[in-house]
Structure formats: structure tokens, C-alpha cells
Write a protein that holds these residues in place. Sequence first.
Motif, PDB file in Angstrom:
ATOM      1  N   GLN A 286       4.654   4.295  -8.517  1.00 20.82           N
ATOM      2  CA  GLN A 286       3.881   3.334  -8.905  1.00 20.82           C
ATOM      3  C   GLN A 286       4.003   2.693 -10.232  1.00 20.82           C
ATOM      4  O   GLN A 286       4.283   1.765 -10.640  1.00 20.82           O
ATOM      5  CB  GLN A 286       2.448   3.404  -8.349  1.00 20.82           C
ATOM      6  CG  GLN A 286       1.400   2.298  -8.805  1.00 20.82           C
ATOM      7  CD  GLN A 286      -0.028   2.586  -8.756  1.00 20.82           C
ATOM      8  OE1 GLN A 286      -0.552   3.692  -9.231  1.00 20.82           O
ATOM      9  NE2 GLN A 286      -0.976   1.838  -8.388  1.00 20.82           N
TER      10      GLN A 286
ATOM     11  N   VAL B 177       9.801   9.561   1.771  1.00 16.43           N
ATOM     12  CA  VAL B 177       8.863   8.160   1.727  1.00 16.43           C
ATOM     13  C   VAL B 177       9.264   7.352   3.210  1.00 16.43           C
ATOM     14  O   VAL B 177      10.682   7.530   3.519  1.00 16.43           O
ATOM     15  CB  VAL B 177       9.390   7.088   0.546  1.00 16.43           C
ATOM     16  CG1 VAL B 177       8.756   5.789   0.653  1.00 16.43           C
ATOM     17  CG2 VAL B 177       9.238   7.769  -0.786  1.00 16.43           C
TER      18      VAL B 177
ATOM     19  N   GLU C 226       0.685  -1.120  -0.152  1.00 18.86           N
ATOM     20  CA  GLU C 226      -0.069   0.042   0.149  1.00 18.86           C
ATOM     21  C   GLU C 226       0.863   1.204  -0.063  1.00 18.86           C
ATOM     22  O   GLU C 226       1.894   1.553   0.817  1.00 18.86           O
ATOM     23  CB  GLU C 226      -0.847  -0.039   1.334  1.00 18.86           C
ATOM     24  CG  GLU C 226      -2.249   0.706   1.245  1.00 18.86           C
ATOM     25  CD  GLU C 226      -3.270   0.623   2.282  1.00 18.86           C
ATOM     26  OE1 GLU C 226      -4.114  -0.106   2.127  1.00 18.86           O
ATOM     27  OE2 GLU C 226      -2.765   1.068   3.529  1.00 18.86           O
ATOM     28  N   PHE C 227       0.636   2.237  -0.983  1.00 15.25           N
ATOM     29  CA  PHE C 227       1.400   3.502  -1.186  1.00 15.25           C
ATOM     30  C   PHE C 227       0.325   4.316  -0.453  1.00 15.25           C
ATOM     31  O   PHE C 227      -0.605   4.741  -1.014  1.00 15.25           O
ATOM     32  CB  PHE C 227       1.835   3.532  -2.427  1.00 15.25           C
ATOM     33  CG  PHE C 227       2.894   3.200  -3.033  1.00 15.25           C
ATOM     34  CD1 PHE C 227       3.608   2.194  -2.180  1.00 15.25           C
ATOM     35  CD2 PHE C 227       3.535   3.813  -4.389  1.00 15.25           C
ATOM     36  CE1 PHE C 227       4.790   1.633  -2.898  1.00 15.25           C
ATOM     37  CE2 PHE C 227       4.469   3.264  -4.848  1.00 15.25           C
ATOM     38  CZ  PHE C 227       5.144   2.138  -4.172  1.00 15.25           C
TER      39      PHE C 227
ATOM     40  N   ALA D 175       3.718   9.682  -5.653  1.00 14.32           N
ATOM     41  CA  ALA D 175       3.409   8.524  -5.353  1.00 14.32           C
ATOM     42  C   ALA D 175       3.057   7.680  -6.655  1.00 14.32           C
ATOM     43  O   ALA D 175       3.548   6.406  -6.835  1.00 14.32           O
ATOM     44  CB  ALA D 175       2.529   8.241  -4.175  1.00 14.32           C
TER      45      ALA D 175
ATOM     46  N   LEU E 158       3.901   1.747   2.849  1.00 17.75           N
ATOM     47  CA  LEU E 158       4.755   2.530   2.355  1.00 17.75           C
ATOM     48  C   LEU E 158       4.249   4.112   2.344  1.00 17.75           C
ATOM     49  O   LEU E 158       3.138   4.360   1.656  1.00 17.75           O
ATOM     50  CB  LEU E 158       5.473   2.592   0.979  1.00 17.75           C
ATOM     51  CG  LEU E 158       6.782   2.747   0.852  1.00 17.75           C
ATOM     52  CD1 LEU E 158       7.695   1.987   1.808  1.00 17.75           C
ATOM     53  CD2 LEU E 158       7.286   2.514  -0.617  1.00 17.75           C
TER      54      LEU E 158
ATOM     55  N   VAL F 121      -2.487   2.338  -4.398  1.00 22.08           N
ATOM     56  CA  VAL F 121      -2.293   3.686  -3.676  1.00 22.08           C
ATOM     57  C   VAL F 121      -3.613   4.053  -3.058  1.00 22.08           C
ATOM     58  O   VAL F 121      -4.815   4.062  -3.679  1.00 22.08           O
ATOM     59  CB  VAL F 121      -2.127   4.788  -4.993  1.00 22.08           C
ATOM     60  CG1 VAL F 121      -2.027   6.272  -4.254  1.00 22.08           C
ATOM     61  CG2 VAL F 121      -0.745   4.610  -5.702  1.00 22.08           C
TER      62      VAL F 121
ATOM     63  N   VAL G  55       1.001  -2.702  -6.412  1.00 20.07           N
ATOM     64  CA  VAL G  55       1.271  -1.689  -5.642  1.00 20.07           C
ATOM     65  C   VAL G  55      -0.261  -1.082  -5.684  1.00 20.07           C
ATOM     66  O   VAL G  55      -0.843  -0.922  -6.892  1.00 20.07           O
ATOM     67  CB  VAL G  55       2.012  -0.445  -6.005  1.00 20.07           C
ATOM     68  CG1 VAL G  55       1.857   0.794  -5.174  1.00 20.07           C
ATOM     69  CG2 VAL G  55       3.232  -1.166  -5.645  1.00 20.07           C
TER      70      VAL G  55
ATOM     71  N   PHE H  55       4.246   8.001   1.731  1.00 21.67           N
ATOM     72  CA  PHE H  55       4.760   9.214   0.702  1.00 21.67           C
ATOM     73  C   PHE H  55       4.381  10.427   1.596  1.00 21.67           C
ATOM     74  O   PHE H  55       2.993  10.738   1.577  1.00 21.67           O
ATOM     75  CB  PHE H  55       4.069   8.948  -0.524  1.00 21.67           C
ATOM     76  CG  PHE H  55       4.779   7.980  -1.245  1.00 21.67           C
ATOM     77  CD1 PHE H  55       5.742   7.987  -2.360  1.00 21.67           C
ATOM     78  CD2 PHE H  55       4.410   6.349  -1.089  1.00 21.67           C
ATOM     79  CE1 PHE H  55       6.328   7.121  -2.938  1.00 21.67           C
ATOM     80  CE2 PHE H  55       5.070   5.487  -1.661  1.00 21.67           C
ATOM     81  CZ  PHE H  55       5.880   5.538  -2.547  1.00 21.67           C
TER      82      PHE H  55
END
Length: 330
Positions: free
Chosen positions: A51, A261, A32-33, A47, A91, A66, A64, A93
Motif C-alpha cells: 500500500q 495475492v 480494498e486490500f 499488505a 485484493l 487495508v 487503497v 493478501f
Amino acid sequence: MNSKMSIAAAVCAVIFGATAAQAEWKPTKPVEFVVTSGAGGGTDTFARTIQSIIAKNNLMEAPVVVVNKGGGSGAEGYVYGAGNAGNPYKLIFGTNNQYLLPYVAKLGYKPADMVPVASMALDEFLIWVNAEAPYKDIKDFVDAAKKPEGLKMGGSQSKDTDQTLVSIVQNATGAKFTYIPFKSGGEAAVQLAGAHIDANVNNPNENFGQWKAGMVRPLCVFSANRMAAGPKVAGDMSWSDIPTCKEGGLNVENYQMPRTVWLPAGVPDDAVKFFVDVLTKAQQTPEWKSYIERTSQTDRFLTGDEMRSFVKADEEKAVQVFKKEGWAVQ
């Protein structure tokens, strides 16, 4: 005997090496961003660019996803990250608001609740005015702001990066600015184009459209050096034609915002290393270079001790401003 021991030692080394290699962490499910801004903002673009680069260049096998959590100037995303301690699949951002927000607001996280992975770029800041404004350069602008009525400066959010910069300029010049916060830099750009404020301190990308359309113009950039040359944007001017604020006599040489990040605290060191490696590879792709050129950012990759040193210096500089402005420092 020695020969048998040597063989045994060699076998053990092979087995240990294989086991260590197998133990190296890599994601086995979606990552997961977590974007600490709304959709379409600078952090969101950052982000989603990463990706896209990961997917196009097969930089990791796991997919990934977002997720935008931009409430409270990004605090929502950081609180979410802090609440996932030890989870290497989140993760986060953001910008320098990760470590600056807790100084000016009571929040449900501390900067130490996350570990740094990388700072991938530095976003520049400029002083922009309406195209019809009478100021020819930064000196004219500061002189106007020294008059009793002062000038109205717009920016994104309250007690965040933009307002901090406006306060720095005010303290350095003795000028008077009334800071007007908006929900985003995009909104501040619209307000300036409509002459509802006298200036803003937007990043290049946030005012690009209005500059290209001849509605606003830049006076100077807060950088030690002029921005990189590129195609003409407005008339015969490109980014490299904009003088630095120091050139114009404004004694504020450098002010940049890192694109950062993070991972939740408590994740395995191997997970941090894995994502550092992925982001290092992403930063070396043509797609990343194109993103940097398109957004007029400075391509500077920091990780480990270099990033920690940058964060510490940035923190100290900002806290001095907070205290001088009388903002309640937590």
C-alpha cells in the motif's frame, strides 16, 4: 477501389485500437486490500508495505484501503474474498494457507473461489532455541528430541504452516515433538524467550527482537542456501552465519512460505493483468528491496503459470504430511 479499402481498413484499425485501449480495466474507486491476519502480523506488514509503495510511487490512481480479516487462521478473509465473486476491487493478501486451510478444516470457501495474482516473496523458517539451551547445533537438538520425553515445539496456529514443518522434521528424524500452538509467531517467540517451550520454527522477523536481545538463538534455516549477508544481529552473527539445516545433517532441505495475492474468481482478465503490472512495478522499487532485507525474506516474484506450478507442488507436499499425521483431509 483497393486504395479506398485500404484507407477504410486503416481507419477501422485505428478506431478498434482506440476502443481496445479504452476497454483496458483500471480501478475507478478505492481498492480494498483484504489482509488474512491480524494487525501487526507478517501478512499485515506485507499488505501495508505494498500500500505504501503504491502511494509513494503513484503506481495507480485509485486509493487503497487495508482491511484486516484474520479470524480462523485467515479463513475469514478468504471467505470474504470468495463471497465477492467477480469484484476486482477486493485484493486478498495471504500465504499458502489460501490453498492449504480447506484441506484440514471445513470452511466456507474453496481455493478455486479465487484466482492467483502473484507470489511476491518467500518467507524462511528456522529452528530457534532459548539462548540458555544446551544444544550447540541441530544434531544436538535432534538427539535430545529422540529421548523418551521428547521436546516441546511451539508455533503459530494449529494444523497450519508451522505445525506442518514440525511434523516434517519429526518424520525425517524419528524425533518426538509435542507441538504447542499459539495465536501468532510473536507469542511463540515470547514463550521461547521465557523458556516455556524448547523451540519454535519462527520466521526471521518473528524472532528478530529476541535474538538481538540475546534471549534466543537460531540453530539452522530450512533453505537450500544460507540467507543473504547483512549487518550483525547478535554478537558477531548475521543471518548469513546461520547454517542450513541440510548442512547440519537434517534432511529437510527446503521449506518456505509464499507471500501471496489473490482476486475473487470471475474478475475480468484485464483486472488480473492490471494488478500483476502494479505489483511487478512495486517489486522493483527500493522500498520493496528494503522490506525484503529488513524481514530477511527471499525476493522471488511468481505469477501466471509459474505461480500455479509452485502452488501445485507446495500443495502436494503438504497433503502428504497431513495424511501421514492422520489429519482429516477434506
